[in-house]
Design a protein around this motif. Sequence first.
Motif, short mmCIF file in Angstrom:
data_model
loop_
_atom_site.label_atom_id
_atom_site.label_comp_id
_atom_site.label_asym_id
_atom_site.label_seq_id
_atom_site.Cartn_x
_atom_site.Cartn_y
_atom_site.Cartn_z
N LYS A 55 -25.21 36.51 -30.60
CA LYS A 55 -24.54 37.67 -31.14
C LYS A 55 -24.25 37.77 -32.28
O LYS A 55 -22.43 37.50 -32.47
N LEU A 103 -21.56 41.44 -34.36
CA LEU A 103 -20.66 41.81 -33.43
C LEU A 103 -20.05 43.03 -35.00
O LEU A 103 -20.11 42.56 -35.38
N GLU A 122 -22.60 44.77 -30.04
CA GLU A 122 -23.69 43.47 -29.83
C GLU A 122 -24.70 43.76 -30.77
O GLU A 122 -26.05 44.66 -30.38
N GLU A 144 -20.47 35.84 -32.21
CA GLU A 144 -20.12 35.10 -31.84
C GLU A 144 -21.35 34.69 -31.12
O GLU A 144 -22.39 34.52 -30.51
#
Length: 244
Positions: free
Chosen positions: A175, A177, A183, A229
Amino acid sequence: MHGNEQPPQPGHPRQPGRPPHGPQPQGQPPQYGPPPQYGSPPVHPQFVAAPKKKGGCLRAFVVGVVVLAGLVLVGVGVLLSGGGDSPRSDTAASPGSDAGTSAPAGEAGKRAAAGIGDTVKDGKFSFKVTKVEKGVERVGDQYIGSNAQGQYVLVHVTVKNIGDEAQMFLDSAQKLLDTADREYDADSGAAVLGLKNSNAFLNNINPGNSVSGILLFDVPDDFRIKAIELHDSLFSDGTQVALR
């Protein structure tokens, strides 16, 4: 018959309060009404049993099924979330730390932010972001490729299997950000069409092996990048690397 008394006429019931003709048994009160018909069974009150309501057992069964289904769903949610009490993976490496080492834990759940060039861990994988490209409008060549809806952000990452069995690396588990903590999913289709060696789509990595890949995200033109992430699977806790 006694005297000139006339027998009762058919169709004319006896008058209430008048005793019937003929001798009465001694010690018994006089009986009124029509004489009993010999040979016919005595008349008894008829009792009709009320039908039992159906549905009580069915209602209890349905309630039991609903409760059981709720318990199963709660159990599945707990399993997918790791039970709620399991410790999270190392989320970051301290800036300037040696490659291949994760960041030490800080105060009460706080960890030093990792950045480009730092190594972080999640599950069976360690990750190191080596480069970030922003503002890319198209990937591929003039014949085969893909145009961005907004702009492409390309995150170059090295993934190493630090576990004891093979693990699948999925770009769809990663993901991106923005500064509002929204996301963004990776664009697997554009990566397959436009990046010859992305190595980020369904790549099975054996223990001890490393793969260098490119994660591609299609984001708006005004996108303000914050972090990525990284996950070793779709259901892992994940670890963040700052990209600003």
